[in-house]
Design an enzyme around this catalytic site. Sequence first.
Site, short mmCIF file in Angstrom:
data_model
loop_
_atom_site.label_atom_id
_atom_site.label_comp_id
_atom_site.label_asym_id
_atom_site.label_seq_id
_atom_site.Cartn_x
_atom_site.Cartn_y
_atom_site.Cartn_z
N LYS A 60 -22.54 42.63 88.00
CA LYS A 60 -21.92 41.40 88.52
C LYS A 60 -22.25 40.22 87.62
O LYS A 60 -21.38 39.42 87.28
CB LYS A 60 -22.40 41.14 89.96
CG LYS A 60 -21.80 42.10 90.97
CD LYS A 60 -22.46 42.00 92.34
CE LYS A 60 -21.93 43.13 93.25
NZ LYS A 60 -22.63 43.22 94.53
N GLN B 261 -27.82 40.75 97.44
CA GLN B 261 -27.50 42.18 97.30
C GLN B 261 -28.12 42.97 98.45
O GLN B 261 -29.30 42.86 98.74
CB GLN B 261 -28.02 42.69 95.95
CG GLN B 261 -27.67 44.14 95.67
CD GLN B 261 -26.17 44.38 95.51
OE1 GLN B 261 -25.45 43.58 94.91
NE2 GLN B 261 -25.68 45.48 96.08
N ASP C 240 -19.09 36.81 99.56
CA ASP C 240 -18.95 38.22 99.96
C ASP C 240 -18.07 38.34 101.21
O ASP C 240 -17.59 39.42 101.54
CB ASP C 240 -20.33 38.83 100.27
CG ASP C 240 -20.83 39.71 99.14
OD1 ASP C 240 -19.98 40.20 98.36
OD2 ASP C 240 -22.05 39.92 99.05
#
Length: 293
Positions: A53, A97, A120
């Site tokens: 990412k 994460q 997200d």
Amino acid sequence: MTATIIDGHRVAETIRGELRTEIEALKKKGIVPGLGVVLVGDDPASRSYVSAKEKACHEIGIFSDDNRLPATTSQADLMAVVRRMNGDPRIHGILVQLPLPKGLDESEVLLTIDPDKDVDGFHPVNVGRMVLGQKAFLPCTPHGVIQLLVRNGVKLKGAHVVVVGRSNIVGKPVANMLLQKLEHTNATVTVCHTGTKDIGYFTRQADIIIAAAGKPNTITADMVRDGVVVVDVGVNRIEDKTKKNGFRLVGDVDFARVKEKASLITPVPGGVGPMTITMLMYNTVESAKRHEH
Ligand code: NAP
């Protein structure tokens, strides 16, 4: 019929090109899109996702604030990092994460992220906005699935889409997004799961199948009709002694046989995978654009 293979890398590269143009325009106005990344612990899979990412962000000109925290980090310290990023004007998106190491409360951390930086799309405020059809950060994998279809000329409006899987990160959001009464969605949606008696009964009626069960061979050739469009979200490791690392990746669909009946199909790897990070960057740029004025 042998299916045309949908190339996820190609679509992802097209969107990344569009994002580069938008980032250049933002930079001329003094805005550099910024993503705050938090990784707790040293789980190898999480580490490689986070590195991928960050690398993708750097490649297209997104600034990333990388925070690697030890597995022993306390809940209070982790929340403090998230709060600092909530208040940092250089950061337009925050990514924590998952999964977090044992002992840390994921839902408390996700609730602490400012919904306007929740790139997200997992915060309940964004989930609620999405279901209500309001402006929201759309979760990255489901949004990537829709972009793959739309950008390959698949008409969703009026189509019968059967989604297999109802997780909060793939099945439920993709079903909800397809339902929205928008020009490029407006589909009829059926959702199957482990409580469904005969999944084939539904998939054989589908114009489009989205497989997100996380089990190889969930969709076999006898379960699809000729000309169906198939998106395989699944990523499963299968033991393979011929490979150096001892495994290979397969999806949820019996690709070799289903592709002989389908009109379009995504491969694993190289289908949905490249889209997920791309849509994360898309959300970060969208967030930065909200700060233009
Ligand atoms: P998950 O949380 O395990 O959910 C799987 C869902 O599928 C559940 O709703 C489950 O039903 C259902 N299911 C499982 N086996 C089934 C079967 N045999 N028949 C019908 N339904 C079945 O998984 P997830 O997070 O949604 O991920 C799904 C897959 O996508 C995984 O392989 C994951 O690795 C992959 N994935 C890929 C990406 C990407 O970027 N390419 C991103 C995210 C996920 P119940 O609810 O009844 O248990």
